[in-house]
Motif scaffolding. Structure first.
Motif, short mmCIF file in Angstrom:
data_model
loop_
_atom_site.label_atom_id
_atom_site.label_comp_id
_atom_site.label_asym_id
_atom_site.label_seq_id
_atom_site.Cartn_x
_atom_site.Cartn_y
_atom_site.Cartn_z
N LYS A 6 50.06 53.63 48.93
CA LYS A 6 49.88 54.48 47.75
C LYS A 6 50.34 53.75 46.48
O LYS A 6 49.63 53.73 45.47
CB LYS A 6 50.69 55.77 47.90
CG LYS A 6 50.05 56.77 48.83
CD LYS A 6 50.85 58.04 48.81
CE LYS A 6 50.47 58.90 49.99
NZ LYS A 6 51.36 60.05 50.15
N LEU A 9 47.97 51.00 45.55
CA LEU A 9 46.74 51.55 44.98
C LEU A 9 46.96 51.96 43.53
O LEU A 9 46.17 51.64 42.64
CB LEU A 9 46.28 52.74 45.81
CG LEU A 9 45.00 53.42 45.32
CD1 LEU A 9 43.83 52.47 45.47
CD2 LEU A 9 44.73 54.69 46.11
N LEU A 10 48.10 52.66 43.29
CA LEU A 10 48.39 53.12 41.92
C LEU A 10 48.54 51.93 40.98
O LEU A 10 47.98 51.92 39.87
CB LEU A 10 49.67 53.96 41.92
CG LEU A 10 50.09 54.48 40.56
CD1 LEU A 10 49.03 55.42 40.01
CD2 LEU A 10 51.41 55.20 40.64
N LEU A 13 45.15 50.45 40.21
CA LEU A 13 44.37 51.29 39.28
C LEU A 13 44.89 51.15 37.85
O LEU A 13 44.12 50.99 36.90
CB LEU A 13 44.45 52.76 39.72
CG LEU A 13 43.62 53.15 40.93
CD1 LEU A 13 43.85 54.59 41.29
CD2 LEU A 13 42.14 52.90 40.65
N LEU A 14 46.22 51.19 37.71
CA LEU A 14 46.79 51.08 36.36
C LEU A 14 46.49 49.72 35.75
O LEU A 14 46.20 49.61 34.56
CB LEU A 14 48.31 51.30 36.41
CG LEU A 14 48.76 52.73 36.70
CD1 LEU A 14 50.26 52.80 36.75
CD2 LEU A 14 48.24 53.70 35.64
N MET A 17 43.07 49.60 34.40
CA MET A 17 43.03 50.28 33.11
C MET A 17 43.54 49.34 32.00
O MET A 17 42.94 49.25 30.92
CB MET A 17 43.90 51.53 33.17
CG MET A 17 43.64 52.51 32.09
SD MET A 17 44.02 54.14 32.62
CE MET A 17 45.75 54.20 32.47
N PHE B 3 37.69 59.20 48.27
CA PHE B 3 38.73 58.29 48.72
C PHE B 3 40.05 58.56 47.98
O PHE B 3 41.12 58.61 48.56
CB PHE B 3 38.22 56.87 48.45
CG PHE B 3 39.23 55.80 48.57
CD1 PHE B 3 39.78 55.48 49.79
CD2 PHE B 3 39.63 55.09 47.45
CE1 PHE B 3 40.70 54.47 49.91
CE2 PHE B 3 40.56 54.08 47.56
CZ PHE B 3 41.10 53.78 48.80
N LEU B 4 39.90 58.78 46.67
CA LEU B 4 41.10 59.03 45.87
C LEU B 4 41.73 60.37 46.19
O LEU B 4 42.94 60.54 46.07
CB LEU B 4 40.74 58.99 44.37
CG LEU B 4 40.80 57.62 43.69
CD1 LEU B 4 40.41 57.76 42.25
CD2 LEU B 4 42.18 57.01 43.81
N TYR B 7 44.87 60.92 48.12
CA TYR B 7 46.19 60.58 47.58
C TYR B 7 46.45 61.39 46.31
O TYR B 7 46.28 60.85 45.21
CB TYR B 7 46.26 59.10 47.21
CG TYR B 7 45.77 58.16 48.25
CD1 TYR B 7 46.60 57.79 49.31
CD2 TYR B 7 44.50 57.63 48.18
CE1 TYR B 7 46.15 56.91 50.28
CE2 TYR B 7 44.05 56.74 49.14
CZ TYR B 7 44.87 56.37 50.18
OH TYR B 7 44.44 55.50 51.13
N PHE B 9 49.09 62.26 44.72
CA PHE B 9 50.13 61.71 43.84
C PHE B 9 49.57 60.58 42.97
O PHE B 9 49.73 60.57 41.75
CB PHE B 9 51.30 61.22 44.72
CG PHE B 9 52.14 60.14 44.10
CD1 PHE B 9 53.08 60.46 43.13
CD2 PHE B 9 52.00 58.81 44.49
CE1 PHE B 9 53.85 59.46 42.56
CE2 PHE B 9 52.76 57.83 43.92
CZ PHE B 9 53.70 58.15 42.96
N VAL B 10 48.82 59.70 43.62
CA VAL B 10 48.21 58.59 42.90
C VAL B 10 47.25 59.11 41.85
O VAL B 10 47.25 58.68 40.69
CB VAL B 10 47.47 57.67 43.89
CG1 VAL B 10 46.68 56.61 43.14
CG2 VAL B 10 48.44 57.02 44.83
N VAL B 13 49.10 60.76 38.73
CA VAL B 13 49.70 59.79 37.80
C VAL B 13 48.62 59.04 37.06
O VAL B 13 48.68 58.85 35.84
CB VAL B 13 50.61 58.81 38.57
CG1 VAL B 13 51.17 57.77 37.62
CG2 VAL B 13 51.73 59.56 39.25
N PHE B 14 47.56 58.64 37.78
CA PHE B 14 46.50 57.86 37.16
C PHE B 14 45.78 58.68 36.08
O PHE B 14 45.57 58.20 34.96
CB PHE B 14 45.50 57.41 38.23
CG PHE B 14 44.37 56.61 37.68
CD1 PHE B 14 44.60 55.37 37.10
CD2 PHE B 14 43.07 57.09 37.73
CE1 PHE B 14 43.56 54.63 36.59
CE2 PHE B 14 42.03 56.36 37.22
CZ PHE B 14 42.27 55.13 36.65
#
Lengths: 203, 140, 200
Positions: A6, A9-10, A13-14, A17, B3-4, B7, B9-10, B13-14
């Protein structure tokens, strides 16, 4: 799914961006537009040439003059004590290098007004509220300080003081400006801003 | 996206960051990111217009008169809006300027006022704003 | 908003207190993660435990992403963040000495102090060795000055050298880091050793 995936992945993604953003090291205005507008349209952001003349004559340590004209113009004639930061350089680098000291009043001037006006808004927009401009720039300085002659019969004490200040500031200006370039360059070198060296590091 | 959705939580935040970034980039009454970029045309002087250049401009020109009334030559007067400089960041005025497609010309008998207003508008992300140079010449 | 320290002048004791609190927190986190064990640190070298790699790289990319966003929102002035100065020769030579010391001593300087404070004797010897090294470096500095200051490049940033924007470089680094974590976990399985968590 475990927490590592997780977080990975976060972070990915960030970072995608961030890759899409036009990031630079440049700074942005931090004030609210309406507040900034009211501030810079007010009368108390400009200082008259007579006030500047007085700062020069008294050698006021709480005032710093910044000359925004190009370097080749600055070397020919400048107000004694002013530091040259050409306008293009002022905009393209971090203003913190020049105006971070909030204990002193920073006064911008250019040939006329425009560049000093831009610089004023630019600096105040970033929160440097210690910045002012010299109204009228060098043009006004020459007109008022250098070219006024005493005329007429009687003169009040206050006028007398004003003319005396102008005369002495004018003398200092002419004297300073007529120094040979090499001597001036040496003098300016000693006053040059050394970009603040940051301490730090880690092991 | 499916897919997202596995998650939450992810995703939360995103999306939060996306919203913050969008607001920072395009939020209505705010200054834009990167002050030096928006001020660049004042370094080059390309934000200044002469009266001749203005007269030669075709298309929709919006002239903002920041000073007292009059002073503009006759053919430009219909395109002129009088705006008090201190109210230019008001909602209605900003909407008028932003909605206008084409160059916006600032005009004032006090050059300082137009220079300062120019810097503020351009830092708010308006590219097509110019200062009318030498307004004294217009009056003649 | 500029960095806190240029907006306000903090009293000296408050600066010191903050440094103390941050340092204590850092030490606590290191100890919690098991970094006061030289077996864990040496595991990186033998491939059975890549915690060191994962922790430090995660810290680096989180800080990188965070500072870029803070810069974008105008909270942090990135021009005032210290950039380490780059001495090419000194970095290479120093890197070898540091790496050799790391694998022989079983600690890096920070974790050595961390292990010393929970009473490990080997760590005390390690830190003492560090002091001896620092003393020798200072005393012989005039002899090695040429080496230490050779090929000075100033405070350079990798993305500027590569001509990439900070954001693109961040993305590349994050993807590379995550790929590396994945490889490291594969290696951990390949070179697995009995779990030592309970012995620590």
């Amino acid at each position: 799914m475990n927490i590592r995936q997780k977080v990975s992945l976060l972070l990915i993604l960030l970072s995608i961006m961030l890759a899409l953003l036009p990031l630079t090291a440049n700074r942005s205005f931090s004030e609210k537009p309406s507040k900034l507008l009211a501030e810079v349209l007010g009368a108390d952001v400009s200082v008259t040439v007579d006030e500047v003349a007085e700062f020069i004559v008294r050698e006021d340590p709480d005032v710093r003059l910044i000359d925004l004209r190009p370097a080749d113009v600055f070397i020919k004639e400048a107000i004694p004590g002013a530091v040259n930061v050409p306008y293009s350089e002022f905009i393209r680098s971090d203003p913190d290098t020049w105006i971070s000291n909030r204990e002193v009043r920073t006064i911008f001037y250019s040939t006329g007004n425009s560049e000093a006006d831009y610089a004023l808004v630019y600096a105040r927009g970033m929160g440097y509220n210690n910045c002012y401009i010299m109204a009228g720039g060098i043009t006004e300085w020459v007109r008022t300080v250098l070219d006024t002659k005493f005329s007429g019969g009687r003169i009040t004490a206050r006028e007398n003081a004003l003319f005396e200040t102008r005369r002495r500031a004018g003398e200092m200006y002419t004297e300073y400006s007529s120094l040979p370039d090499s001597l001036k360059a040496k003098f300016l070198e000693s006053k040059k801003f050394s970009a603040k060296k940051l301490d730090g590091g880690c092991e | 996206m499916k897919f997202l959705r596995q998650y939450p939580f992810v995703l939360i935040v995103f999306l939060l960051m996306v919203v913050l970034v969008l607001f920072r980039s395009f939020g209505g009454n705010n200054f834009r990111y990167d002050a030096a970029r928006w001020a660049e045309s004042s370094v080059k002087g390309s934000n200044l217009l002469t009266v001749d250049q203005l007269s030669a401009m075709t298309g929709a020109v919006l002239v903002l008169n920041l000073g007292d009334e009059a002073d503009l030559p006759g053919q430009l007067r219909p395109k002129t809006v009088i705006m008090r400089p201190e109210s230019i960041t008001g909602k209605e005025n900003l909407r008028l300027i932003r909605k206008h497609r084409g160059p916006v010309i600032l005009f004032s008998d006090d050059a300082s006022t137009s220079a300062r207003v120019w810097m503020i508008l351009s830092e708010m992300g308006m590219r097509d704003v110019y200062i009318l140079r030498d307004p004294g010449a217009v009056a003649e | 908003m500029a960095p806190l320290s240029s907006l306000y002048v903090f009293p000296e004791w408050l600066n010191m207190l903050m440094a103390f609190l941050i340092g204590t927190g850092f030490g606590f986190a290191l100890e919690q993660a098991g970094f006061s064990s030289s077996r864990k640190l040496a595991g990186m070298f033998y491939g059975y435990d890549a915690t060191v790699l994962k922790v430090f790289f995660t810290a680096a990319i989180v800080a990188l992403i965070g500072s870029q966003f803070l810069g974008f929102f105008g909270v942090l002035n990135l021009n005032q963040v210290y950039v380490n100065e780059f001495y090419v020769t000194a970095s290479v030579v120093g890197g070898f000495i540091m790496g050799a010391g790391f694998i022989m001593g079983g600690f890096c300087p920070g974790t050595g102090i961390c292990a010393m404070s929970i009473g490990k004797i080997d760590a005390m010897v390690f830190v003492a060795g560090g002091f001896v090294g620092a003393f020798l470096f200072t005393e012989t500095y005039s002899l090695i000055e040429g080496l230490a200051t050779a090929q000075y490049r100033g405070p350079v940033k990798i993305n500027e050298v590569l001509g990439l924007s900070p954001g693109v470089f961040t993305m590349i680094l994050v993807v590379a880091a995550v790929g590396m974590f994945w490889l490291a976990e594969l290696a951990e399985k390949r070179f697995a050793r009995p779990d030592i968590t309970n012995d620590l």
